[in-house]
Design a protein around this motif. Structure first.
Motif, PDB file in Angstrom:
ATOM      1  N   ASP A   1       0.838  -1.204   0.000  1.00 41.00           N
ATOM      2  CA  ASP A   1       0.000   0.000   0.000  1.00 41.00           C
ATOM      3  C   ASP A   1       0.864   1.242   0.000  1.00 41.00           C
ATOM      4  O   ASP A   1       2.054   1.198   0.325  1.00 41.00           O
ATOM      5  CB  ASP A   1      -0.904   0.007   1.247  1.00 41.00           C
ATOM      6  N   GLY A   2       0.203   2.358  -0.323  1.00 42.36           N
ATOM      7  CA  GLY A   2       0.922   3.626  -0.285  1.00 42.36           C
ATOM      8  C   GLY A   2       0.224   4.643  -1.159  1.00 42.36           C
ATOM      9  O   GLY A   2      -0.670   4.299  -1.939  1.00 42.36           O
ATOM     10  N   PRO A   3       0.613   5.913  -1.016  1.00 41.34           N
ATOM     11  CA  PRO A   3      -0.027   6.977  -1.803  1.00 41.34           C
ATOM     12  C   PRO A   3       0.402   6.956  -3.270  1.00 41.34           C
ATOM     13  O   PRO A   3       1.328   6.221  -3.637  1.00 41.34           O
ATOM     14  CB  PRO A   3       0.462   8.249  -1.109  1.00 41.34           C
ATOM     15  N   ALA A   4      -0.264   7.773  -4.071  1.00 44.84           N
ATOM     16  CA  ALA A   4       0.021   7.867  -5.499  1.00 44.84           C
ATOM     17  C   ALA A   4       1.489   8.235  -5.737  1.00 44.84           C
ATOM     18  O   ALA A   4       2.047   9.068  -5.024  1.00 44.84           O
ATOM     19  CB  ALA A   4      -0.880   8.926  -6.138  1.00 44.84           C
ATOM     20  N   ALA A   5       2.103   7.575  -6.723  1.00 45.34           N
ATOM     21  CA  ALA A   5       3.480   7.865  -7.148  1.00 45.34           C
ATOM     22  C   ALA A   5       4.540   7.642  -6.073  1.00 45.34           C
ATOM     23  O   ALA A   5       5.607   8.244  -6.099  1.00 45.34           O
ATOM     24  CB  ALA A   5       3.586   9.294  -7.711  1.00 45.34           C
ATOM     25  N   SER A   6       4.246   6.731  -5.136  1.00 47.53           N
ATOM     26  CA  SER A   6       5.227   6.438  -4.082  1.00 47.53           C
ATOM     27  C   SER A   6       6.270   5.434  -4.556  1.00 47.53           C
ATOM     28  O   SER A   6       7.290   5.234  -3.906  1.00 47.53           O
ATOM     29  CB  SER A   6       4.525   5.884  -2.840  1.00 47.53           C
ATOM     30  N   GLY A   7       5.980   4.783  -5.678  1.00 53.50           N
ATOM     31  CA  GLY A   7       6.892   3.748  -6.188  1.00 53.50           C
ATOM     32  C   GLY A   7       6.365   2.352  -5.911  1.00 53.50           C
ATOM     33  O   GLY A   7       7.010   1.361  -6.233  1.00 53.50           O
TER      34      GLY A   7
ATOM     35  N   ARG B   1       6.545  11.987 -10.915  1.00 48.52           N
ATOM     36  CA  ARG B   1       5.403  11.994 -11.832  1.00 48.52           C
ATOM     37  C   ARG B   1       5.626  13.003 -12.962  1.00 48.52           C
ATOM     38  O   ARG B   1       5.354  12.731 -14.126  1.00 48.52           O
ATOM     39  CB  ARG B   1       4.153  12.329 -11.012  1.00 48.52           C
ATOM     40  N   HIS B   2       6.199  14.167 -12.589  1.00 44.63           N
ATOM     41  CA  HIS B   2       6.477  15.232 -13.557  1.00 44.63           C
ATOM     42  C   HIS B   2       7.439  14.731 -14.634  1.00 44.63           C
ATOM     43  O   HIS B   2       7.216  14.921 -15.836  1.00 44.63           O
ATOM     44  CB  HIS B   2       7.070  16.439 -12.829  1.00 44.63           C
ATOM     45  N   ARG B   3       8.486  14.035 -14.184  1.00 41.41           N
ATOM     46  CA  ARG B   3       9.488  13.500 -15.122  1.00 41.41           C
ATOM     47  C   ARG B   3       8.827  12.497 -16.064  1.00 41.41           C
ATOM     48  O   ARG B   3       9.029  12.519 -17.274  1.00 41.41           O
ATOM     49  CB  ARG B   3      10.622  12.836 -14.332  1.00 41.41           C
ATOM     50  N   GLU B   4       7.993  11.639 -15.468  1.00 45.14           N
ATOM     51  CA  GLU B   4       7.298  10.592 -16.238  1.00 45.14           C
ATOM     52  C   GLU B   4       6.411  11.207 -17.328  1.00 45.14           C
ATOM     53  O   GLU B   4       6.492  10.832 -18.492  1.00 45.14           O
ATOM     54  CB  GLU B   4       6.372   9.862 -15.257  1.00 45.14           C
ATOM     55  N   VAL B   5       5.585  12.178 -16.910  1.00 44.26           N
ATOM     56  CA  VAL B   5       4.646  12.805 -17.840  1.00 44.26           C
ATOM     57  C   VAL B   5       5.413  13.568 -18.916  1.00 44.26           C
ATOM     58  O   VAL B   5       5.069  13.530 -20.096  1.00 44.26           O
ATOM     59  CB  VAL B   5       3.685  13.770 -17.096  1.00 44.26           C
ATOM     60  N   ASP B   6       6.503  14.251 -18.492  1.00 41.68           N
ATOM     61  CA  ASP B   6       7.310  15.038 -19.420  1.00 41.68           C
ATOM     62  C   ASP B   6       7.928  14.173 -20.501  1.00 41.68           C
ATOM     63  O   ASP B   6       7.976  14.550 -21.666  1.00 41.68           O
ATOM     64  CB  ASP B   6       8.420  15.764 -18.651  1.00 41.68           C
ATOM     65  N   GLU B   7       8.399  12.962 -20.079  1.00 39.75           N
ATOM     66  CA  GLU B   7       9.018  12.055 -21.041  1.00 39.75           C
ATOM     67  C   GLU B   7       8.000  11.579 -22.065  1.00 39.75           C
ATOM     68  O   GLU B   7       8.309  11.382 -23.227  1.00 39.75           O
ATOM     69  CB  GLU B   7       9.632  10.847 -20.314  1.00 39.75           C
ATOM     70  N   LYS B   8       6.767  11.383 -21.611  1.00 44.23           N
ATOM     71  CA  LYS B   8       5.723  10.867 -22.503  1.00 44.23           C
ATOM     72  C   LYS B   8       5.183  11.942 -23.439  1.00 44.23           C
ATOM     73  O   LYS B   8       5.171  11.805 -24.646  1.00 44.23           O
ATOM     74  CB  LYS B   8       4.564  10.306 -21.675  1.00 44.23           C
ATOM     75  N   SER B   9       4.711  13.051 -22.809  1.00 37.22           N
ATOM     76  CA  SER B   9       4.005  14.027 -23.642  1.00 37.22           C
ATOM     77  C   SER B   9       4.508  15.463 -23.475  1.00 37.22           C
ATOM     78  O   SER B   9       4.199  16.326 -24.299  1.00 37.22           O
ATOM     79  CB  SER B   9       2.512  13.962 -23.306  1.00 37.22           C
TER      80      SER B   9
END
Ligand code: DC
Length: 213
Positions: A10-16, A144-152
């Motif tokens: 369990d864990g919050p969003a984008a915790s890994g 999350r920012h890095r992830e989204v940036d890489e995609k779009s």
């Protein structure tokens, strides 16, 4: 006494937690269920049909007919689907239906890895081992920012951070099955950890639990 290996994460969003869950499932050759996708699938189906997100009886019908084998991560990862999912996730009757399906998944074969918000507390309180993965909101927003940036590209760190904080409040503040560590969960804060170190830390907890089984 059972040799079933159930790993609850369990864990919050984008915790890994998703990455760790996939790595652990691969390591032990177990099936993996990202339970967030089940809430997302219900939200997505309602959005697709142009139906409102606040009619519990409609969400219930969709949940009852959900096929866990057809969850498409690519489609369901969209931001607006996540927003819809977090509105669905406050509905107790929908949770009950999805939790039942998640428990069936956990009980198959030799066990499973499940990740979400309430796996250790509600879905699998008898899990072999429970992990609670956290990281600071800033670290999670950066990832999350890095992830989204890489995609779009074109995403704003501030907006993502604000969304993460709002999502945490909703997940931790809801009356039914709020996000919180089970009393017997092992806490792993990944803020200062590489994925590899987080994986090795998780593996140590799982191995210790297996040897105590
Ligand atoms: O982890 P995620 O972003 O895919 O989750 C989507 C939403 O579903 C999120 O608001 C929390 C909710 N959720 C939940 O309530 N219980 C779970 N076991 C998994 C997700």
């Amino acid at each position: 006494m059972t040799n079933l290996l159930i790993i609850a994460i369990d864990g919050p969003a984008a915790s890994g937690k998703g990455t760790l869950a996939r790595r652990l499932a691969e390591h032990y050759g177990l099936p993996h269920l990202d339970t967030g996708l089940t809430y997302r699938a219900v939200g997505y189906a309602l959005l697709q049909s142009g139906l409102p997100l606040d009619r519990e009886e409609l969400a219930e019908i969709v949940a009852e007919n959900l096929d866990l084998g057809s969850l498409d991560r690519e489609i369901l990862s969209a931001h607006e689907v996540g927003e819809a999912a977090s509105k669905i996730a406050v509905m107790s009757t929908v949770r009950k239906i999805l939790v039942e399906q998640q428990r069936k998944f956990a009980a198959q074969g030799e066990g499973a890895v499940l990740d979400g918000r309430d796996i250790g507390t509600v879905v699998c309180p008898q899990a072999t081992v429970k992990l609670y993965i956290t990281a600071s909101p800033e670290t999670r927003a950066r990832r999350r920012h890095r992830e989204v940036d890489e995609k779009s590209g074109g995403s704003s760190y501030e907006q993502i951070l604000a969304d993460i904080i709002k999502r945490d409040e909703r997940d931790m503040g809801r009356a039914d099955s709020p996000l919180k560590p089970a009393t017997d969960a092992h806490l792993i804060d990944t803020s200062e950890m590489s994925i590899e170190t987080a994986f090795e830390t998780a593996l140590r907890f799982v191995e210790a639990a297996i040897s105590e089984q």
